[in-house]
Each structure stands twice: as structure tokens, then as C-alpha cells.
Design a protein around this motif. Structure first.
Motif, PDB file in Angstrom:
ATOM      1  N   SER A 270       0.848  -1.342   0.103  1.00 25.58           N
ATOM      2  CA  SER A 270      -0.123   0.000  -0.037  1.00 25.58           C
ATOM      3  C   SER A 270       0.864   1.189   0.122  1.00 25.58           C
ATOM      4  N   CYS A 271       2.203   1.148   0.203  1.00 21.35           N
ATOM      5  CA  CYS A 271       3.029   2.246   0.221  1.00 21.35           C
ATOM      6  C   CYS A 271       4.396   1.771   0.101  1.00 21.35           C
ATOM      7  N   ARG A 272       5.336   2.402  -0.919  1.00 19.93           N
ATOM      8  CA  ARG A 272       6.637   1.880  -1.235  1.00 19.93           C
ATOM      9  C   ARG A 272       7.678   2.326  -0.088  1.00 19.93           C
ATOM     10  N   ASN A 273       7.260   3.321   0.622  1.00 17.80           N
ATOM     11  CA  ASN A 273       8.170   3.741   1.597  1.00 17.80           C
ATOM     12  C   ASN A 273       7.391   3.839   2.901  1.00 17.80           C
ATOM     13  N   PRO A 274       6.944   2.947   3.588  1.00 15.63           N
ATOM     14  CA  PRO A 274       6.366   2.800   4.877  1.00 15.63           C
ATOM     15  C   PRO A 274       7.284   3.246   5.972  1.00 15.63           C
ATOM     16  N   MET A 275       8.232   2.969   6.077  1.00 15.85           N
ATOM     17  CA  MET A 275       9.062   3.287   7.150  1.00 15.85           C
ATOM     18  C   MET A 275       9.471   4.883   7.073  1.00 15.85           C
ATOM     19  N   TYR A 276       9.496   5.527   6.036  1.00 15.71           N
ATOM     20  CA  TYR A 276       9.709   7.064   5.776  1.00 15.71           C
ATOM     21  C   TYR A 276       8.411   7.606   6.005  1.00 15.71           C
ATOM     22  N   SER A 277       7.410   7.185   5.796  1.00 15.98           N
ATOM     23  CA  SER A 277       6.210   7.870   5.988  1.00 15.98           C
ATOM     24  C   SER A 277       5.762   7.571   7.275  1.00 15.98           C
ATOM     25  N   ALA A 278       6.103   6.594   8.264  1.00 14.24           N
ATOM     26  CA  ALA A 278       5.902   6.379   9.699  1.00 14.24           C
ATOM     27  C   ALA A 278       6.803   7.534  10.397  1.00 14.24           C
TER      28      ALA A 278
ATOM     29  N   HIS B 199       3.753   2.576 -10.604  1.00 16.01           N
ATOM     30  CA  HIS B 199       2.621   3.002 -10.957  1.00 16.01           C
ATOM     31  C   HIS B 199       1.192   2.309 -10.258  1.00 16.01           C
ATOM     32  N   ALA B 200       1.547   1.333  -9.591  1.00 17.43           N
ATOM     33  CA  ALA B 200       0.533   0.481  -8.779  1.00 17.43           C
ATOM     34  C   ALA B 200       0.403   1.149  -7.505  1.00 17.43           C
ATOM     35  N   VAL B 201       1.348   1.545  -6.857  1.00 18.40           N
ATOM     36  CA  VAL B 201       1.558   1.601  -5.260  1.00 18.40           C
ATOM     37  C   VAL B 201       2.342   3.235  -5.243  1.00 18.40           C
ATOM     38  N   SER B 202       1.664   3.704  -4.366  1.00 14.46           N
ATOM     39  CA  SER B 202       1.955   5.387  -3.941  1.00 14.46           C
ATOM     40  C   SER B 202       3.406   5.203  -3.187  1.00 14.46           C
ATOM     41  N   ARG B 203       4.225   6.410  -3.495  1.00 13.46           N
ATOM     42  CA  ARG B 203       5.361   6.623  -2.755  1.00 13.46           C
ATOM     43  C   ARG B 203       5.220   6.711  -1.367  1.00 13.46           C
ATOM     44  N   TRP B 204       4.112   7.728  -0.916  1.00 13.31           N
ATOM     45  CA  TRP B 204       3.943   7.920   0.420  1.00 13.31           C
ATOM     46  C   TRP B 204       2.607   7.660   0.961  1.00 13.31           C
ATOM     47  N   SER B 205       2.539   7.356   2.249  1.00 16.22           N
ATOM     48  CA  SER B 205       1.134   7.416   2.603  1.00 16.22           C
ATOM     49  C   SER B 205       0.932   7.987   4.129  1.00 16.22           C
TER      50      SER B 205
END
Length: 177
Positions: free
Chosen positions: A102-110, A164-170
């Protein structure tokens, strides 16, 4: 042939692909906020009673740290399952399972959307939040850009399709960009 990986500053090395280790960059945002608080002698409080009680602020911070660590743990498991890792190690495979589905960068988003706001709550100060755009810009424009360049070179069309399918940030799964 060795799998590609990025060089990273430990904690700072301006010749590295990632000059400042991302958790250190986040800590620098908070510390810069504390310095500004000290220099200006203005706390920039934002919490009203009863939310300003230290015990409550600490509980919010501890909860956010637990959420952050659970995201890091889930990320580490997904990366390990694909012969990669969380610590800028050689990349053996492309992680696309939870939380990377669901997010390419879950650790950075968190780091930006969970841990930094929690630090603001703990301190009851908006100063660290004022430096959040700099942290976001560094992660987005330097760290993630370097990671994506390497992953695109390594995995080509498979990674392009994933991007293309998964967002960079969440933002906590509510707002993806």
C-alpha cells in the motif's frame, strides 16, 4: 555479481548516495526545533488542557513509537523475505507484500507522519513540525530518489509497474501520494 546497494552516511557522509542516515535526519529536525525553542525562548505550545499533561503526552509518544516500530518490523520481515533489508544492504529482491503493498516507503512515511508529530506532542511544541518540510524534502528528493533510481536499474519494468500501482507516501493509509 553482488546485488546493488546504496552507500549511506553513518551518521553523515556527504560523499554517500544517502548522505545522512534517515533516522539521524529526523532527529536533526527535532533537535533543530529544540534549538529554535531555546534561541527564541518561545515554546510554540499547541496542546490545551488536559492534553498538555506530561503523562498523557508521554503515553501518546510511546504509542506512536510502538506503531513506528511495528511498521519497521513488518517492513523488515517483507524485505528479509525478498533477500533485502532495512539497513541499506544489497538488494536481492523487490518487496511488494505488506506493508509495501500500500506504500512504497512505509518506514519513511511513519517517520514523518507518526514519529515526528508524536515528538511534537511529547514536547508540546510546534518547532519540530516547522522543520518537517525539510525532512520530507530530504527523504523525498535525496533518499527515496536514490533508492528508486537503483531499484529501477535493478528491476526495470517490474519496478516501474509497481511504482505505477503503489503510492510513494502514505499518511496513515488515509492519504496516499
Amino acid at each position: 555479481m553482488q546485488a546493488p546497494h546504496l552507500t549511506v552516511g553513518r551518521p553523515v557522509d556527504f560523499s554517500a548516495d544517502v548522505p545522512v542516515f534517515p533516522p539521524v535526519a529526523a532527529l536533526m529536525s527535532v533537535m533543530t526545533g529544540l534549538i529554535m525553542w531555546s534561541v527564541t525562548r518561545k515554546r510554540l505550545r499547541f496542546l490545551a488542557w488536559p492534553m498538555d499533561a506530561l503523562a498523557l503526552r508521554f503515553a501518546v509518544f510511546a504509542s506512536a513509537v510502538a506503531v513506528f516500530l511495528s511498521i519497521v518490523h513488518a517492513s523488515a520481515e517483507a524485505l528479509d523475505a525478498n533477500l533485502s533489508g532495512v539497513d541499506f544492504v544489497p538488494v536481492g529482491g523487490l518487496a511488494k507484500s505488506y506493508p509495501f503493498d500500500s506504500c512504497r516507503n512505509p518506514m519513511y512515511s511513519a517517520l514523518v507522519f507518526v514519529l515526528l508529530p508524536a515528538a511534537c506532542a511529547l514536547l508540546d511544541s510546534l518547532w519540530p513540525a516547522l522543520f518537517a518540510p525539510a525532512l520530507f524534502g530530504y527523504l523525498h528528493g535525496v533518499v527515496i530518489a536514490a533508492e528508486e533510481k537503483m531499484l529501477l536499474a535493478r528491476f526495470g519494468a517490474e519496478y516501474a509497474s509497481y511504482c505505477h500501482a503503489v503510492s510513494r507516501w502514505s499518511f496513515m493509509g488515509l492519504w496516499n501520494f
